[in-house]
Design an enzyme around this catalytic site. Structure first.
Site, PDB file in Angstrom:
ATOM      1  N   LYS A  80      54.933  57.638  57.613  1.00 15.07           N
ATOM      2  CA  LYS A  80      56.292  57.963  57.158  1.00 15.07           C
ATOM      3  C   LYS A  80      56.474  59.475  57.162  1.00 15.07           C
ATOM      4  CE  LYS A  80      59.084  57.813  52.970  1.00 15.07           C
ATOM      5  NZ  LYS A  80      59.092  57.485  51.552  1.00 15.07           N
ATOM      6  N   PRO A  98      63.171  65.251  55.088  1.00 18.56           N
ATOM      7  CA  PRO A  98      61.830  65.233  55.686  1.00 18.56           C
ATOM      8  C   PRO A  98      60.734  65.665  54.713  1.00 18.56           C
ATOM      9  CG  PRO A  98      62.951  67.272  56.255  1.00 18.56           C
ATOM     10  CD  PRO A  98      63.868  66.530  55.309  1.00 18.56           C
ATOM     11  N   VAL A 187      45.815  37.382  29.292  1.00 24.39           N
ATOM     12  CA  VAL A 187      45.709  37.951  27.938  1.00 24.39           C
ATOM     13  C   VAL A 187      46.745  37.254  27.061  1.00 24.39           C
ATOM     14  CG1 VAL A 187      46.030  40.042  26.548  1.00 24.39           C
ATOM     15  CG2 VAL A 187      44.888  40.187  28.789  1.00 24.39           C
TER      16      VAL A 187
HETATM   17  C1  LIG Z   1      62.636  46.713  43.769  1.00 29.99           C
HETATM   18  C2  LIG Z   1      61.441  47.583  43.712  1.00 29.99           C
HETATM   19  C3  LIG Z   1      61.060  48.300  44.840  1.00 29.99           C
HETATM   20  C4  LIG Z   1      59.970  49.160  44.794  1.00 29.99           C
HETATM   21  N1  LIG Z   1      59.644  49.915  45.877  1.00 29.99           N
HETATM   22  C5  LIG Z   1      58.696  50.865  45.777  1.00 29.99           C
HETATM   23  C6  LIG Z   1      58.388  51.734  46.842  1.00 29.99           C
HETATM   24  O1  LIG Z   1      58.922  51.628  47.931  1.00 29.99           O
HETATM   25  N2  LIG Z   1      57.463  52.688  46.629  1.00 29.99           N
HETATM   26  C7  LIG Z   1      56.814  52.833  45.440  1.00 29.99           C
HETATM   27  O2  LIG Z   1      56.023  53.763  45.285  1.00 29.99           O
HETATM   28  N3  LIG Z   1      57.029  51.964  44.440  1.00 29.99           N
HETATM   29  C8  LIG Z   1      57.957  51.009  44.570  1.00 29.99           C
HETATM   30  N4  LIG Z   1      58.188  50.153  43.526  1.00 29.99           N
HETATM   31  C9  LIG Z   1      57.345  50.211  42.349  1.00 29.99           C
HETATM   32  C10 LIG Z   1      56.040  49.497  42.615  1.00 29.99           C
HETATM   33  O3  LIG Z   1      56.282  48.163  42.959  1.00 29.99           O
HETATM   34  C11 LIG Z   1      55.160  49.548  41.389  1.00 29.99           C
HETATM   35  O4  LIG Z   1      55.123  50.850  40.900  1.00 29.99           O
HETATM   36  C12 LIG Z   1      53.767  49.162  41.696  1.00 29.99           C
HETATM   37  O5  LIG Z   1      53.716  47.968  42.391  1.00 29.99           O
HETATM   38  C13 LIG Z   1      52.950  49.056  40.451  1.00 29.99           C
HETATM   39  O6  LIG Z   1      53.214  47.888  39.758  1.00 29.99           O
HETATM   40  P1  LIG Z   1      52.291  47.567  38.518  1.00 29.99           P
HETATM   41  O7  LIG Z   1      50.887  47.480  38.991  1.00 29.99           O
HETATM   42  O8  LIG Z   1      52.602  48.533  37.439  1.00 29.99           O
HETATM   43  O9  LIG Z   1      52.816  46.150  38.022  1.00 29.99           O
HETATM   44  P2  LIG Z   1      52.643  44.675  38.638  1.00 29.99           P
HETATM   45  O10 LIG Z   1      52.535  44.663  40.097  1.00 29.99           O
HETATM   46  O11 LIG Z   1      53.707  43.865  37.990  1.00 29.99           O
HETATM   47  O12 LIG Z   1      51.234  44.199  38.074  1.00 29.99           O
HETATM   48  C14 LIG Z   1      51.077  43.750  36.762  1.00 29.99           C
HETATM   49  C15 LIG Z   1      49.695  43.148  36.615  1.00 29.99           C
HETATM   50  O13 LIG Z   1      49.481  42.791  35.251  1.00 29.99           O
HETATM   51  C16 LIG Z   1      48.986  41.483  35.203  1.00 29.99           C
HETATM   52  N5  LIG Z   1      49.367  40.885  33.934  1.00 29.99           N
HETATM   53  C17 LIG Z   1      50.575  40.863  33.343  1.00 29.99           C
HETATM   54  N6  LIG Z   1      50.526  40.184  32.189  1.00 29.99           N
HETATM   55  C18 LIG Z   1      49.256  39.784  32.051  1.00 29.99           C
HETATM   56  C19 LIG Z   1      48.567  39.031  31.068  1.00 29.99           C
HETATM   57  N7  LIG Z   1      49.187  38.524  30.000  1.00 29.99           N
HETATM   58  N8  LIG Z   1      47.257  38.793  31.242  1.00 29.99           N
HETATM   59  C20 LIG Z   1      46.592  39.267  32.323  1.00 29.99           C
HETATM   60  N9  LIG Z   1      47.189  39.986  33.282  1.00 29.99           N
HETATM   61  C21 LIG Z   1      48.500  40.227  33.144  1.00 29.99           C
HETATM   62  C22 LIG Z   1      49.604  40.789  36.395  1.00 29.99           C
HETATM   63  O14 LIG Z   1      48.902  39.620  36.745  1.00 29.99           O
HETATM   64  C23 LIG Z   1      49.464  41.878  37.436  1.00 29.99           C
HETATM   65  O15 LIG Z   1      48.171  41.871  37.960  1.00 29.99           O
HETATM   66  C24 LIG Z   1      59.243  49.273  43.587  1.00 29.99           C
HETATM   67  C25 LIG Z   1      59.589  48.511  42.473  1.00 29.99           C
HETATM   68  C26 LIG Z   1      60.685  47.680  42.520  1.00 29.99           C
HETATM   69  C27 LIG Z   1      61.057  46.897  41.298  1.00 29.99           C
END
Ligand SMILES: Cc1cc2nc3c(=O)[nH]c(=O)nc-3n(C[C@H](O)[C@H](O)[C@H](O)COP(=O)(O)OP(=O)(O)OC[C@H]3O[C@@H](n4cnc5c(N)ncnc54)[C@H](O)[C@@H]3O)c2cc1C
Length: 532
Positions: A80, A98, A187
């Site tokens: 990118k 850019p 959890v």
């Molecule tokens: C529409 C959209 C588009 C996006 N596009 C981009 C992008 O282009 N570029 C970018 O940098 N970011 C982007 N993001 C953000 C990106 O998706 C997240 O920052 C990134 O995926 C990190 O997610 P996370 O790991 O915090 O959460 P999640 O992926 O939600 O992971 C949460 C984890 O916690 C676990 N968990 C939850 N509850 C429990 C429980 N009770 N017990 C055990 N485990 C549990 C789940 O199983 C999972 O493993 C976007 C977000 C959205 C909403």
């Protein structure tokens, strides 16, 4: 070893945030006494979106010693060079934001100041014609410059577009090989210590109890520890960023993948288009006050370039940040710490940044308030910088074709952003605070691309001989174009790097918008009566 050293780090969540943290801790806390455990629940799953990144991710991968070709193969990554913005400043307009720099400063004067002055003398192409990354992107060309690359190739900056789920899987492999223990389970309870309310342990549905000294909340939007257990609070920014929903769907590629992300402003939000090696990532981010979920899904499906490869996923979010990313012995990383919409692909960077800051302020079991407060201060600044830069895109528009854009164009904005806009509007000035993420290039590209045209330029620009400056600008521009012409196509480069067969050419390029080019009319006024 410090007698108070942290011995048990427990990460809750195995999305991009959880595995990025686990991999980094495996590499940097490899001290013989800190154990890292990650708990995740396959039943709950991950958010499953997040595809575009910004250049600092290269540093994260390099610090882990990740082989770039292996990573590109494993995550189906493309390269990118920036983001193309379509219809943001006004309908029918486009500009490119850019990576890397815009031109070269001359005798201590910023390039964009010289550009602004030169524009008072003749009509110039869009400023992105002076960006190595933008010129390569416009040609669909790419190469990794390498450490010894000569000018101007060394100015080609890049990031990746990848499948975030595959990235998390790739990092999981790394983390587990380096000693991180993964525990599968949900959890169901978070145990707090009586005397100070610190988290003591998490309990899983099958009764297992996992105790720790430091807990990293990577549980996504639900904020299992930071919010549900500790009630930290959330600052809601929807009055500045009204989009609160998204629908995402992958589609088949209709041509070779572009080395850039495209974002197209729609009547009630915007659409992303992120090409990976094997598919196109698409999504529509929109404001539920202005558009219903079914209409949003239809709009997205109507604007795909190839057939949808899955059923669309609907997502809800509240733009804002956790009031404290570090509370007691819990540090929130990823979506549990906050979310600013993905317009500038910053979320994965926020994870990286949170990890880097935590490692540099790593506590011991005494949890010194100064370390926690400094971490929170730095993360707060970072979140606000990102917020301001994203708000800029909504505020600086001429669009008046929908109530959504009328709301954005006329809304009150944070004082910090208003100050920046005014500094740019008067003499094109950009000042960057020490930890600020977005560079001068970013502010200049977006401000000019969205009609924040400076009234004049800095007087220091007049100290340089105008004819010499004009000739230097021309030399630079030619050098960018000549260099880009010698680069392989993006698809060829990926095939060479990964050892894969180059993709077959498309039957017919299907696009609802043509690529940007520097021959197109500049989206902002040039050579008009005003000094600039
Ligand atoms: C529409 C959209 C588009 C996006 N596009 C981009 C992008 O282009 N570029 C970018 O940098 N970011 C982007 N993001 C953000 C990106 O998706 C997240 O920052 C990134 O995926 C990190 O997610 P996370 O790991 O915090 O959460 P999640 O992926 O939600 O992971 C949460 C984890 O916690 C676990 N968990 C939850 N509850 C429990 C429980 N009770 N017990 C055990 N485990 C549990 C789940 O199983 C999972 O493993 C976007 C977000 C959205 C909403």
């Amino acid at each position: 070893m410090n007698e108070h050293a942290i011995r048990n780090v427990v990460i809750v969540g195995g999305g991009t945030a959880g595995w990025m943290a686990a991999a980094a801790f495996a590499r940097f806390l490899n001290n013989g006494y800190t154990r890292v455990t990650l708990v995740e629940s396959e039943e709950i799953g991950t958010i499953g979106v997040g595809e575009a990144t910004i250049p600092p991710i290269l540093t994260y991968n390099r610090l882990l010693g990740i082989d770039e070709a292996e990573f590109v193969r494993a995550t189906k990554a493309t390269f990118k060079l920036g983001i193309e913005f379509v219809d943001w400043g006004g309908l029918g307009e486009r500009y490119f934001h850019p990576f890397g720099s815009l031109g070269q400063d001359l005798q201590g004067v910023h390039f964009h100041q010289l550009y602004l002055r030169e524009r008072t003398r003749r009509v110039l192409p869009d400023i992105s014609a002076w960006s190595m990354s933008a010129v390569a992107a416009a040609r669909g060309a790419f190469a990794i410059p390498g450490r010894e690359a000569p000018f101007p190739l060394k100015e080609l900056f890049y990031a990746y577009q990848f499948d975030a789920t595959l990235y998390a899987r790739f990092l999981r492999g790394f983390a587990e090989r380096h000693g991180v223990e993964r525990v599968e389970g949900r959890v169901v309870d978070v145990g707090l210590r009586g005397e100070d309310g610190f988290v003591e342990a998490v309990t899983l549905a099958d009764g297992r109890r996992i105790a720790g000294d430091l807990f990293i909340d990577c549980s996504g939007f639900r904020g299992l520890l930071i919010e549900q257990a500790l009630g930290t609070g959330y600052e809601d920014w929807r009055h500045w960023l009204p989009c609160d929903r998204a629908v995402a769907v992958p589609s088949a590629l209709a041509g070779p993948p572009d080395p850039f992300t495209r974002t197209i402003a729609r009547a009630n939000g915007w659409q992303w288009r992120i090409p990976l090696q094997h598919r196109m990532g698409n999504g529509l981010v929109y404001a539920s006050d202005h558009l219903g979920d079914d209409d949003a899904e239809r709009l997205l499906l109507d604007h795909l370039e190839g057939p949808a490869l899955d059923t669309p996923r609907r997502l809800r979010f509240v733009t804002g940040r956790r009031k404290r990313c570090w509370n007691r012995n819990v540090v929130a990383l990823g979506l549990s710490s906050g979310f600013v919409e993905p317009l500038e692909s910053t979320s994965i960077h926020m994870i990286q940044s949170g990890i880097a800051r935590l490692l540099s302020l790593f506590p011991d079991t005494r949890f010194a308030a100064i370390e926690r407060d400094e971490y929170n201060r730095q993360m707060e600044d970072l979140y606000e910088d990102v917020r301001d830069f994203i708000v800029l895109h909504y505020k600086a528009t001429r669009r008046d074709d929908s109530p959504f854009w009328n709301q954005c164009r006329t809304m009150a904005i944070p004082d910090s952003l208003a100050r920046k806009i005014e500094l740019f509007r008067t003499k094109g000035r950009v000042f960057r605070d020490s930890f600020e993420l977005f560079s001068n290039t970013s502010w200049v590209a977006v401000c000019l691309g969205q009609h924040i045209v400076p009234e004049t330029y800095e007087p220091v620009a007049d100290a340089l001989d105008p004819d010499k400056v004009a000739s230097a600008l021309e030399q630079m521009r030619r050098a960018y174009f000549a260099t880009a012409e010698r680069l392989p196509s993006h698809a060829e480069f990926i095939a060479r790097l990964t050892g894969a067969a180059p993709p077959a050419p498309p039957a017919a390029p299907a696009e609802d918008v043509p690529h940007f080019s520097f021959t197109a009319e500049s989206p902002f006024p040039v050579g008009t009566g005003s000094p600039v």
